[in-house]
Scaffold this active site. Sequence first.
Site, PDB file in Angstrom:
ATOM      1  CE  LYS A  36      33.011  51.478 -70.104  1.00 16.23           C
ATOM      2  NZ  LYS A  36      31.961  50.812 -70.322  1.00 16.23           N
ATOM      3  CD  GLU A  93      26.217  56.897 -55.756  1.00 13.50           C
ATOM      4  OE1 GLU A  93      25.901  57.124 -56.604  1.00 13.50           O
ATOM      5  OE2 GLU A  93      24.872  56.407 -55.885  1.00 13.50           O
ATOM      6  N   GLY A 127      31.367  47.743 -66.721  1.00 19.06           N
ATOM      7  CA  GLY A 127      32.219  47.874 -65.438  1.00 19.06           C
ATOM      8  C   GLY A 127      31.747  46.855 -64.964  1.00 19.06           C
ATOM      9  NE  ARG A 128      26.284  43.299 -66.335  1.00 19.50           N
ATOM     10  CZ  ARG A 128      25.582  44.771 -66.883  1.00 19.50           C
ATOM     11  NH1 ARG A 128      26.202  45.933 -65.962  1.00 19.50           N
ATOM     12  NH2 ARG A 128      25.105  44.790 -67.491  1.00 19.50           N
ATOM     13  CD  GLU A 166      24.688  47.526 -62.910  1.00 14.65           C
ATOM     14  OE1 GLU A 166      24.738  47.966 -62.640  1.00 14.65           O
ATOM     15  OE2 GLU A 166      26.075  46.875 -63.421  1.00 14.65           O
ATOM     16  CG  HIS A 175      22.712  26.906 -38.248  1.00  9.96           C
ATOM     17  ND1 HIS A 175      22.052  25.447 -37.178  1.00  9.96           N
ATOM     18  CD2 HIS A 175      24.232  26.345 -38.739  1.00  9.96           C
ATOM     19  CE1 HIS A 175      23.203  24.837 -37.633  1.00  9.96           C
ATOM     20  NE2 HIS A 175      24.283  25.569 -38.731  1.00  9.96           N
ATOM     21  CE  LYS A 224      23.352  55.265 -61.664  1.00  9.39           C
ATOM     22  NZ  LYS A 224      24.498  54.805 -62.946  1.00  9.39           N
TER      23      LYS A 224
HETATM   24  O1  F6P Z   1      24.750  52.462 -61.633  1.00 11.80           O
HETATM   25  C1  F6P Z   1      25.130  51.155 -62.234  1.00 11.80           C
HETATM   26  C2  F6P Z   1      26.602  51.436 -62.919  1.00 11.80           C
HETATM   27  O2  F6P Z   1      26.660  52.249 -63.968  1.00 11.80           O
HETATM   28  C3  F6P Z   1      27.210  49.598 -62.493  1.00 11.80           C
HETATM   29  O3  F6P Z   1      26.994  49.706 -64.079  1.00 11.80           O
HETATM   30  C4  F6P Z   1      28.672  50.450 -62.574  1.00 11.80           C
HETATM   31  O4  F6P Z   1      29.422  49.179 -62.435  1.00 11.80           O
HETATM   32  C5  F6P Z   1      28.530  51.349 -61.318  1.00 11.80           C
HETATM   33  O5  F6P Z   1      27.543  52.388 -61.978  1.00 11.80           O
HETATM   34  C6  F6P Z   1      29.771  52.226 -61.452  1.00 11.80           C
HETATM   35  O6  F6P Z   1      30.035  53.127 -62.554  1.00 11.80           O
HETATM   36  P1  F6P Z   1      31.554  53.527 -62.922  1.00 11.80           P
HETATM   37  O7  F6P Z   1      32.551  52.471 -62.639  1.00 11.80           O
HETATM   38  O8  F6P Z   1      30.963  54.235 -63.737  1.00 11.80           O
HETATM   39  O9  F6P Z   1      31.722  55.031 -61.727  1.00 11.80           O
END
Ligand code: F6P
Length: 500
Positions: free
Chosen positions: A187, A193, A246-247, A332, A363, A473
Site C-alpha cells: 500500500k 521487507e 491494508g488488512r 491489528e 489431537h 519499525k
Molecule cells: O506494519 C503493519 C502494516 O502496515 C499492515 O497494516 C499492512 O497490511 C502491512 O504492514 C503492509 O503494509 P504495506 O502494504 O504498506 O507494505
Amino acid sequence: MADLAAAWTAIEHAPQATLAALFAAEPDRLSRFVVEESGIRFDFSKTHLDAGLTSSFVALANAAGLERARDALFAGEAVNVTEGRAAEHSAERGQGAPDSVAHARGFHARMRALIDAIEADALGPIRHVLHVGIGGSALGPDLMIDALGRDAGRYDVAIVSNVDGAAMEAVFRRFDPAATLLVVASKTFSTTETMLNAESALTWMAESGVDDPYGQVIALTANPDKAVEWGVDETRVLPFSESVGGRYSLWSSIGFPIALALGWDEFENLLEGAAAMDRHFRFTPLERNAPVLAAFVDLYYAVVRRAETRAVFAYDERLRLLPSYLQQLEMESNGKGVTVDGVPVDRPTAPITWGGVGSDCQHAVFQLLHQGTHLVPVEFVAAIEPGDALDDAHHRTLLINAFAQGAALMTGKANDDPARAYPGDRPSTTILLDSVDPVRLGGLIAFYEHRVFTNATILGINPFDQFGVELGKEIARSIESDGTDRFDPSTRALIARAFA
Ligand code: F6P
C-alpha cells in the site's frame, strides 16, 4: 454515555444460565440464533446469548450508535478518525459512496485490462507469478489462492512475505525467471521487507539473464508515484485508494494475483459474495444480523467472562490459512488501548485470535479446550461440499468431528474420576458454508470485517489504524542508521553478539 453505561451494567449483571439450561428454556433457540445468509449457516446457539442478553446487547449497540456508525462507514465518511479518512473497502465491491464505487470500478477495469494483456502474453510467456507483500498485502491473496486456486491450473503463484531470504530462495529454485511475473504489493510502497524482497527478485532475474527485469514487474499500491520512482512502468502500476486499509485490501488491486490465478469472473464472484454480506449487514435488524450477533458473542466472552483468547478451527484443508488471516484482521484492528477520543478503554478489547486446522488440532490442543482452566470461545468453520474426490468417508469424518467437538464442549460428561470428567458448558459457534467457492468466501470474509467493525464501534475504538506496529519499525531503522548506543544493555549485547 449514561445509556451506554446502563446497557453494560445490564449485560454484566444478566443471569448466567448454562448452555443446557438455555436450550431447555428456549425451544426457539435455533430459529433465534441460527442465521442463514448467502449459502452460509451461522450457528450461535451453543453460546450463552439468550433472548434477554440479546436485547441488552441491542440496547448497548444502539447506545453506542452502531447503526449511525454503519451508515457513516458505507457513506464514505471519515470513520478512521485518527488518520482523518474513510474506510472504503466495501466500495471495492460496489457498496459505498457513489464516487468511491465509481473510482474503484475504474481501478478494477485497469486491473482487468492488464490481466487480459498478460493472458495474451504481452509481457512474455508468463507462467509463474511471484507476489511479494506482507501483512494485508499478502494474507488475503494467500488465503484465497490457497483455498480456491490450487487446481485452477492457470498460473503457479507464490506469495512471499518473510524477509528471511530462505523464503525467496525456495521460490527461485522452483520458478523460471524468464517466465516469472514479479508482483510488488505494498500500500505504502515503502515497507522494508517487501522492498528488499522485490530488489532480490529483480537481481535474481537479471543474474539469470532476463534482459529487462523491470518489464516483468507489476506494482499494486496506493502510492503509485513511489512505484514509478522505484522503476515500475506507469502502465503496470495498479493503484487503489488510500481509504482502503491494508488488512481490508484483498478486494482492491491487492487482489490482482487472485484474479490472475482464478480468472476475472471468479474474482467478480468473490466481490459479489462480499457485497451480499454488506447488504445483509446494512439492512438486517441487529438481532438477526450475523456479524452483529457474532460481535455480541465476542463482547460477552471478552468483556463479561474475561476470556483472553478466541480460537478458530477450519475443518477444511482449503481454509487452513483462515486463522492467520483473521489474526491480522482482528488483532491489528481491535488490539487497541484507547478510545476514538484518546481515553484509555475501561474494558478489554480484542481477545487473542488463534487456531488451526481440524481435525489435526483435536489431537494436539483440544485437551486444554475440554478440560483446561481457560475459557476459550471456539469457532468451527466447515463446508458441506468436499474439496476432494476421495471416498465420502473423508469429508464425512471431517464434518462429524467438527460437530462432535461442539457437542462435547457444550455437554461435557460427568465421571467419578475427576481426571476423566468433562465440565462442559463451553461455548462454540459453527459456521457452515455450502461450499468453498468465491461467493461464499467473499461473504465469509466480509462477515468477519463487519464483525470487527461492530466490536470496535461498541467498544468505542478505531479499528482502522495500527499505530502499534510503528515503534518496532522505527527502532529497527534507527539501529541501522545510528547504531546501538542509545539502547539498553540487553539489546546492545544481542546486536554485538549477532554481528560481531
Ligand atoms: O506494519 C503493519 C502494516 O502496515 C499492515 O497494516 C499492512 O497490511 C502491512 O504492514 C503492509 O503494509 P504495506 O502494504 O504498506 O507494505
